[in-house]
Design an enzyme around this catalytic site. Structure first.
Site, PDB file in Angstrom:
ATOM      1  N   HIS A  58     -60.517  19.490 -92.935  1.00  0.00           N
ATOM      2  CA  HIS A  58     -60.572  20.487 -94.008  1.00  0.00           C
ATOM      3  C   HIS A  58     -61.990  20.850 -94.400  1.00  0.00           C
ATOM      4  O   HIS A  58     -62.922  20.058 -94.260  1.00  0.00           O
ATOM      5  CB  HIS A  58     -59.705  20.091 -95.211  1.00  0.00           C
ATOM      6  CG  HIS A  58     -60.216  18.943 -96.033  1.00  0.00           C
ATOM      7  ND1 HIS A  58     -59.410  17.891 -96.413  1.00  0.00           N
ATOM      8  CD2 HIS A  58     -61.417  18.695 -96.584  1.00  0.00           C
ATOM      9  CE1 HIS A  58     -60.123  17.057 -97.164  1.00  0.00           C
ATOM     10  NE2 HIS A  58     -61.331  17.511 -97.275  1.00  0.00           N
ATOM     11  N   ASP A 117     -59.387  15.209 -91.910  1.00  0.00           N
ATOM     12  CA  ASP A 117     -58.326  16.038 -91.311  1.00  0.00           C
ATOM     13  C   ASP A 117     -58.820  17.453 -91.011  1.00  0.00           C
ATOM     14  O   ASP A 117     -58.031  18.366 -90.816  1.00  0.00           O
ATOM     15  CB  ASP A 117     -57.096  16.088 -92.236  1.00  0.00           C
ATOM     16  CG  ASP A 117     -57.409  16.717 -93.596  1.00  0.00           C
ATOM     17  OD1 ASP A 117     -58.569  17.139 -93.811  1.00  0.00           O
ATOM     18  OD2 ASP A 117     -56.494  16.804 -94.434  1.00  0.00           O
ATOM     19  N   GLU A 170     -56.843  22.572 -96.944  1.00  0.00           N
ATOM     20  CA  GLU A 170     -56.118  21.549 -96.198  1.00  0.00           C
ATOM     21  C   GLU A 170     -55.454  22.149 -94.953  1.00  0.00           C
ATOM     22  O   GLU A 170     -55.318  23.373 -94.851  1.00  0.00           O
ATOM     23  CB  GLU A 170     -55.042  20.954 -97.114  1.00  0.00           C
ATOM     24  CG  GLU A 170     -55.590  20.231 -98.333  1.00  0.00           C
ATOM     25  CD  GLU A 170     -56.190  18.872 -98.001  1.00  0.00           C
ATOM     26  OE1 GLU A 170     -56.777  18.710 -96.914  1.00  0.00           O
ATOM     27  OE2 GLU A 170     -56.067  17.964 -98.838  1.00  0.00           O
TER      28      GLU A 170
HETATM   29  C1  GLP Z   1     -63.592  16.245-100.083  1.00  0.00           C
HETATM   30  C2  GLP Z   1     -64.268  17.571-100.337  1.00  0.00           C
HETATM   31  C3  GLP Z   1     -64.773  18.202 -99.052  1.00  0.00           C
HETATM   32  C4  GLP Z   1     -65.539  17.178 -98.242  1.00  0.00           C
HETATM   33  C5  GLP Z   1     -64.617  16.042 -97.899  1.00  0.00           C
HETATM   34  C6  GLP Z   1     -65.263  14.992 -97.018  1.00  0.00           C
HETATM   35  O1  GLP Z   1     -62.260  16.382 -99.720  1.00  0.00           O
HETATM   36  N1  GLP Z   1     -63.421  18.500-101.001  1.00  0.00           N
HETATM   37  O2  GLP Z   1     -65.594  19.308 -99.358  1.00  0.00           O
HETATM   38  O3  GLP Z   1     -66.067  17.763 -97.082  1.00  0.00           O
HETATM   39  O4  GLP Z   1     -64.221  15.434 -99.117  1.00  0.00           O
HETATM   40  O5  GLP Z   1     -65.909  14.059 -97.789  1.00  0.00           O
HETATM   41  P1  GLP Z   1     -66.903  12.993 -97.209  1.00  0.00           P
HETATM   42  O6  GLP Z   1     -68.153  13.727 -96.920  1.00  0.00           O
HETATM   43  O7  GLP Z   1     -67.071  12.003 -98.324  1.00  0.00           O
HETATM   44  O8  GLP Z   1     -66.283  12.419 -96.008  1.00  0.00           O
END
Ligand code: GLP
Length: 263
Positions: free
Chosen positions: A143, A141, A148
């Site tokens: 973030h 999304d 968020e």
């Molecule tokens: C979590 C972390 C973020 C990260 C996101 C995406 O929410 N707080 O810092 O960027 O996951 O994770 P992934 O890389 O597993 O898609």
């Protein structure tokens, strides 16, 4: 903003790791003048961490004079829980490199006073002289850390309630059970990341295509908090081809041509 498009995850990770290593080497850090590195969790930076571990093992870089500050941590999840960000970082990175444990900083989501914990974290970053390079990923999304959609674009380290989207996305680490996913986290703010001298994001896979579009091709918006990096003087997004699926053709070609030296 600089955008690097690599063919796949492996190449993306290698490019990002080489960049981080070059910055650390160029800074020539010492105990008096350490390099301050911001660290993310998530699956996206795993390849980058693996590459850095290899370079450390091969003697190409050292983390002895590197101080790290992690982006975020769940609230009320025991530190030794396998899915805590403490566990993630030690299992996937810190235990495999020559970093001094006292130089590692991760927010304590079990602190008795969470507000004080966040204020203290900001103070520690300031006292260290600020972050030289903040690495990061992007949530589906959009973030950044746990900022968020709807987060203030000038936010500092604080408690954040996770969105339903993020709880769903992260449930894959909690047996697919939404009830087991912590509902709150401590996170650095967008303002905290913006204060870093440089920011480097990795973004891969088709499921990140919409987030990447909003991050680099859309307007700066608190609904897609990583888009704030458009305002940073030294931000780099390294992505793979699959994450580019929703970029406009013009944007995609521009960044490819720019890096190939055709422009
Ligand atoms: C979590 C972390 C973020 C990260 C996101 C995406 O929410 N707080 O810092 O960027 O996951 O994770 P992934 O890389 O597993 O898609």
């Amino acid at each position: 903003m600089r955008v690097i498009i690599e063919p796949d995850y492996a190449a993306m990770s290698k490019w990002a790791a080489n960049y981080v290593a070059d910055r650390i080497i160029a800074a020539n850090p010492t105990p008096e003048k350490p390099f301050k590195l911001g660290c993310p969790t998530g699956s996206s930076p795993l390849g980058l961490y693996k590459e850095l571990i290899e370079m450390n093992r091969a003697g190409k870089i050292s983390f002895q004079n590197v101080i790290t500050f992690n982006m975020d941590e769940y609230v009320n999840l025991p530190e030794d829980h396998p899915e805590s960000y403490h566990s993630f970082m030690w299992n996937n990175f810190f235990s495999h490199i020559d970093i001094k444990p006292e130089n590692v900083h991760i927010l304590n989501g079990n602190a008795p006073d969470l507000v004080a914990e966040c204020e203290n974290y900001e103070r520690m970053i300031l006292d260290a002289g600020g972050i030289d390079l903040f690495m990061g990923g992007i949530g589906p999304d959009g973030h950044l850390a746990f900022n968020e959609p709807g987060s203030s674009l000038t936010s500092r380290t604080r408690i954040k309630t996770l969105t339903t989207d993020t709880i769903h996305a992260n449930s894959r680490f909690f047996e697919g059970n939404l009830d087991l996913v912590p509902k709150q986290a401590l996170t650095v703010g967008i303002g905290t990341v913006m204060d870093a001298k440089e920011v480097l994001l990795v973004c891969n896979g088709h499921n990140k295509a919409r987030a990447l579009k909003h991050c680099i091709d859309g307007n700066v918006s608190h609904k897609w908090t990583s888009s704030m990096l458009q305002m940073h003087p030294h931000s780099i997004v390294v992505c793979d081809e699959a994450a580019c699926d929703e970029l406009t053709v013009g944007t995609y070609k521009y960044y490819l041509d720019k890096e190939r030296g055709n422009l």
